[in-house]
Design an enzyme around this catalytic site. Structure first.
Site, PDB file in Angstrom:
ATOM      1  N   ASN A  16       0.871  -1.176   0.000  1.00  0.00           N
ATOM      2  CA  ASN A  16       0.000   0.000   0.000  1.00  0.00           C
ATOM      3  C   ASN A  16       0.909   1.227   0.000  1.00  0.00           C
ATOM      4  OD1 ASN A  16      -1.774   2.062   0.510  1.00  0.00           O
ATOM      5  ND2 ASN A  16      -2.405   1.331   2.549  1.00  0.00           N
TER       6      ASN A  16
ATOM      7  N   LYS B 289       0.077   4.265  -0.193  1.00  0.00           N
ATOM      8  CA  LYS B 289      -0.573   5.412   0.478  1.00  0.00           C
ATOM      9  C   LYS B 289      -0.402   6.684  -0.359  1.00  0.00           C
ATOM     10  CE  LYS B 289      -0.138   3.049   4.868  1.00  0.00           C
ATOM     11  NZ  LYS B 289      -0.064   3.127   6.322  1.00  0.00           N
TER      12      LYS B 289
ATOM     13  N   GLU C  82      -6.880   4.501   7.895  1.00  0.00           N
ATOM     14  CA  GLU C  82      -6.691   5.930   7.608  1.00  0.00           C
ATOM     15  C   GLU C  82      -7.930   6.508   6.921  1.00  0.00           C
ATOM     16  OE1 GLU C  82      -2.947   5.317   5.619  1.00  0.00           O
ATOM     17  OE2 GLU C  82      -2.086   4.720   7.545  1.00  0.00           O
TER      18      GLU C  82
ATOM     19  N   GLU D 210      -5.216  -5.032  10.473  1.00  0.00           N
ATOM     20  CA  GLU D 210      -4.163  -4.042  10.718  1.00  0.00           C
ATOM     21  C   GLU D 210      -4.460  -3.295  12.020  1.00  0.00           C
ATOM     22  OE1 GLU D 210      -2.173  -2.774   6.755  1.00  0.00           O
ATOM     23  OE2 GLU D 210      -3.886  -1.487   7.094  1.00  0.00           O
TER      24      GLU D 210
HETATM   25  P1  13P Z   1       3.256   0.162   7.694  1.00  0.00           P
HETATM   26  O1  13P Z   1       3.722  -1.142   7.077  1.00  0.00           O
HETATM   27  O2  13P Z   1       4.004   1.353   7.201  1.00  0.00           O
HETATM   28  O3  13P Z   1       3.161   0.063   9.170  1.00  0.00           O
HETATM   29  O4  13P Z   1       1.744   0.379   7.155  1.00  0.00           O
HETATM   30  C1  13P Z   1       0.828  -0.642   7.258  1.00  0.00           C
HETATM   31  C2  13P Z   1      -0.395  -0.258   6.491  1.00  0.00           C
HETATM   32  O5  13P Z   1      -1.157   0.600   6.898  1.00  0.00           O
HETATM   33  C3  13P Z   1      -0.635  -0.936   5.222  1.00  0.00           C
HETATM   34  O6  13P Z   1      -1.922  -0.675   4.748  1.00  0.00           O
END
Ligand code: 13P
Length: 256
Positions: free
Chosen positions: A9, A11, A95, A165
């Protein structure tokens, strides 16, 4: 055996130019080796990444979708618009729930829209630190799974992916222990699917863990029987670490 998945991801990182460069590196470094590989860039970078990874065995996903197909919904992107650009859609990431106020009902509508157009949802669930410390993890996560799957048939459920998560593990460098993660993926997420659809169906659904996964901890996480892969944030922004995680996962599964 369920096929393992490593989903990155990206983001709010990697505009089209950077995304194209990262896709090129991924193409060079990643050998899928029995692992379903997926990368999820921002919407505007989907065309470049889809083109860059075509024919490589690394699939592309979107990070969000709107539940209506078209109309007066300024700023949104629909499932039919993603066809040809993405095969997967991340839905209900914490998020999105936190900053964009997505509810379980919104998540449910998005899952239905995604499935209707033949795309595969990666549905995210997970509790906050406060909920974790208050001992509410099981009831909260189970409720999120139930809310997400409301009105979804057993045939549809087997095709989707659920990612657990814990919010306190995302981007904090503080991953859940592999035992904790395996426990919630199995005894809460898969168990809830089993309560809704029976254990034969639940055994087919892939459950990922996400939150501070990296090359150094992925082997241990992937050894958990109920964890079928990872939804990777930060570590998926480097082709090298993503490729390492795919390789390690392939090795763990190859040895099972
Ligand atoms: P991180 O691996 O940066 O902790 O993020 C996890 C995440 O939110 C994947 O969707």
């Amino acid at each position: 055996m369920r096929k393992p998945m490593m989903a990155g991801n990206w983001k709010l990182n990697m505009g089209p130019t950077e995304a194209e460069a990262l896709a090129t590196e991924i193409k060079q470094l990643v050998s899928s080796n029995g692992v379903d590989c997926v990368v999820c860039p921002p919407f505007v970078s989907l065309p470049a990444v889809a083109q860059g990874l075509a024919g490589t065995g690394v699939a592309v996903g979107a990070q969000n979708v709107y539940h209506e197909d078209s109309g007066a919904f300024t700023g949104e992107v629909s499932a039919p618009m993603l066809l040809g650009l993405a095969e997967y859609v991340i839905i209900g990431h914490s998020e999105r729930r936190q900053y964009f106020h997505e509810s379980d009902a919104d998540v449910n509508k998005k899952i239905k829209a995604t499935l209707k157009h033949g795309l595969t949802p990666i549905v995210c669930v997970g509790e906050s630190l406060e909920q974790n410390e208050a001992g509410e993890t099981q009831s909260f996560v189970s409720g999120q799974v139930r809310g997400a799957l409301d009105g979804i048939s057993a045939e549809q459920v087997v095709s989707l992916v659920i990612a657990y998560e814990p919010i306190w593990a995302i981007g904090t460098g503080r991953a859940a222990t592999s035992e904790q993660a395996g426990d919630i993926c199995g005894n809460v997420v898969r168990q809830t699917v089993a309560e809704l659809y029976g254990s034969a169906v639940a055994e087919q659904v892939r459950v990922l863990y996400g939150g501070s996964t990296k090359p150094g901890n992925i082997a241990e996480i992937m050894q958990q029987a109920d964890i079928d892969g990872a939804l990777i944030g930060g570590a998926s922004l480097s082709a090298g670490s993503y490729a390492d995680m795919v390789r390690i996962t392939g090795e763990v599964y190859g040895a099972l």
